[in-house]
Design a protein around this motif. Structure first.
Motif, PDB file in Angstrom:
ATOM      1  N   CYS A   3       0.854  -1.193   0.000  1.00 50.56           N
ATOM      2  CA  CYS A   3       0.000   0.000   0.000  1.00 50.56           C
ATOM      3  C   CYS A   3       0.888   1.241   0.000  1.00 50.56           C
ATOM      4  O   CYS A   3       1.813   1.352   0.810  1.00 50.56           O
ATOM      5  CB  CYS A   3      -0.885  -0.012   1.247  1.00 50.56           C
ATOM      6  SG  CYS A   3      -1.918   1.441   1.448  1.00 50.56           S
ATOM      7  N   THR A  32      -1.256  -4.189  13.988  1.00 53.12           N
ATOM      8  CA  THR A  32      -1.367  -5.074  12.819  1.00 53.12           C
ATOM      9  C   THR A  32      -0.099  -5.858  12.503  1.00 53.12           C
ATOM     10  O   THR A  32      -0.151  -6.793  11.703  1.00 53.12           O
ATOM     11  CB  THR A  32      -1.727  -4.260  11.557  1.00 53.12           C
ATOM     12  OG1 THR A  32      -0.621  -3.401  11.225  1.00 53.12           O
ATOM     13  CG2 THR A  32      -2.991  -3.441  11.764  1.00 53.12           C
ATOM     14  N   PRO A  59      -2.328  -6.992   4.990  1.00 51.22           N
ATOM     15  CA  PRO A  59      -3.495  -7.875   4.864  1.00 51.22           C
ATOM     16  C   PRO A  59      -4.673  -7.104   4.272  1.00 51.22           C
ATOM     17  O   PRO A  59      -4.677  -5.869   4.241  1.00 51.22           O
ATOM     18  CB  PRO A  59      -3.772  -8.287   6.314  1.00 51.22           C
ATOM     19  CG  PRO A  59      -3.211  -7.178   7.134  1.00 51.22           C
ATOM     20  CD  PRO A  59      -2.034  -6.638   6.364  1.00 51.22           C
ATOM     21  N   ASP A  60      -5.678  -7.831   3.823  1.00 52.88           N
ATOM     22  CA  ASP A  60      -6.854  -7.197   3.234  1.00 52.88           C
ATOM     23  C   ASP A  60      -7.531  -6.219   4.190  1.00 52.88           C
ATOM     24  O   ASP A  60      -8.115  -5.236   3.768  1.00 52.88           O
ATOM     25  CB  ASP A  60      -7.865  -8.253   2.774  1.00 52.88           C
ATOM     26  CG  ASP A  60      -7.360  -9.051   1.584  1.00 52.88           C
ATOM     27  OD1 ASP A  60      -6.449  -8.572   0.874  1.00 52.88           O
ATOM     28  OD2 ASP A  60      -7.877 -10.166   1.365  1.00 52.88           O
ATOM     29  N   SER A  61      -7.465  -6.476   5.475  1.00 54.61           N
ATOM     30  CA  SER A  61      -8.131  -5.629   6.472  1.00 54.61           C
ATOM     31  C   SER A  61      -7.334  -4.378   6.824  1.00 54.61           C
ATOM     32  O   SER A  61      -7.794  -3.561   7.619  1.00 54.61           O
ATOM     33  CB  SER A  61      -8.371  -6.443   7.743  1.00 54.61           C
ATOM     34  OG  SER A  61      -7.122  -6.870   8.277  1.00 54.61           O
ATOM     35  N   PHE A  62      -6.172  -4.207   6.229  1.00 57.80           N
ATOM     36  CA  PHE A  62      -5.278  -3.119   6.640  1.00 57.80           C
ATOM     37  C   PHE A  62      -5.876  -1.733   6.426  1.00 57.80           C
ATOM     38  O   PHE A  62      -5.728  -0.860   7.271  1.00 57.80           O
ATOM     39  CB  PHE A  62      -3.939  -3.216   5.902  1.00 57.80           C
ATOM     40  CG  PHE A  62      -2.972  -2.143   6.303  1.00 57.80           C
ATOM     41  CD1 PHE A  62      -2.323  -2.190   7.520  1.00 57.80           C
ATOM     42  CD2 PHE A  62      -2.714  -1.065   5.468  1.00 57.80           C
ATOM     43  CE1 PHE A  62      -1.438  -1.202   7.906  1.00 57.80           C
ATOM     44  CE2 PHE A  62      -1.833  -0.071   5.839  1.00 57.80           C
ATOM     45  CZ  PHE A  62      -1.195  -0.144   7.060  1.00 57.80           C
ATOM     46  N   ALA A  64      -8.816  -0.613   6.652  1.00 57.19           N
ATOM     47  CA  ALA A  64      -9.734  -0.250   7.739  1.00 57.19           C
ATOM     48  C   ALA A  64      -8.946   0.181   8.978  1.00 57.19           C
ATOM     49  O   ALA A  64      -9.277   1.194   9.609  1.00 57.19           O
ATOM     50  CB  ALA A  64     -10.662  -1.413   8.066  1.00 57.19           C
ATOM     51  N   SER A  65      -7.903  -0.546   9.315  1.00 50.54           N
ATOM     52  CA  SER A  65      -7.057  -0.177  10.457  1.00 50.54           C
ATOM     53  C   SER A  65      -6.360   1.151  10.216  1.00 50.54           C
ATOM     54  O   SER A  65      -6.255   1.986  11.117  1.00 50.54           O
ATOM     55  CB  SER A  65      -6.003  -1.260  10.712  1.00 50.54           C
ATOM     56  OG  SER A  65      -6.610  -2.482  11.035  1.00 50.54           O
ATOM     57  N   THR A  67      -7.398   3.613   8.279  1.00 52.79           N
ATOM     58  CA  THR A  67      -8.396   4.688   8.328  1.00 52.79           C
ATOM     59  C   THR A  67      -8.644   5.129   9.769  1.00 52.79           C
ATOM     60  O   THR A  67      -8.665   6.327  10.066  1.00 52.79           O
ATOM     61  CB  THR A  67      -9.712   4.228   7.675  1.00 52.79           C
ATOM     62  OG1 THR A  67      -9.437   3.906   6.308  1.00 52.79           O
ATOM     63  CG2 THR A  67     -10.777   5.304   7.737  1.00 52.79           C
TER      64      THR A  67
END
Length: 95
Positions: A3, A32, A59-62, A64-65, A67
């Motif tokens: 990212c 994370t 990870p895919d959830s990164f 959101a963390s 933000t």
């Protein structure tokens, strides 16, 4: 997947941006396990630097963390415009 997030910052806010991003990246790493980096272009354009946050193998959830982490800083008022996230995946490993 990696990212990359780029944004413009007035030159006079350089030190504040570095402090806010350092704190945010330390919190993200604790939460994370993802380490972050921070770079900026050397040239100044219209009184602005372009900054780049770098997060490798997220990870895919990164996002959101990330933000939530950004919302917990004073970073947004220091930025001119928006943060632009982009994602890249490795095709050929570096040798």
């Amino acid at each position: 997947m990696d990212c990359y997030i780029y944004y413009k910052v007035p030159v006079e806010f350089q030190d504040q941006v570095m402090g806010q991003v350092r704190g945010m990246q330390a919190a993200l790493h604790a939460q994370t396990g993802v380490s972050g980096g921070l770079q900026r272009r050397p040239e100044i354009s219209n009184g602005m630097h372009t900054w780049m946050e770098i997060y490798r193998q997220v990870p895919d959830s990164f996002i959101a963390s990330l933000t939530v982490a950004v919302q917990q800083t004073r970073l947004i008022p220091l930025i001119d415009g928006e943060r632009h996230p982009e994602f890249f995946m490795e095709v050929i490993p570096c040798v």
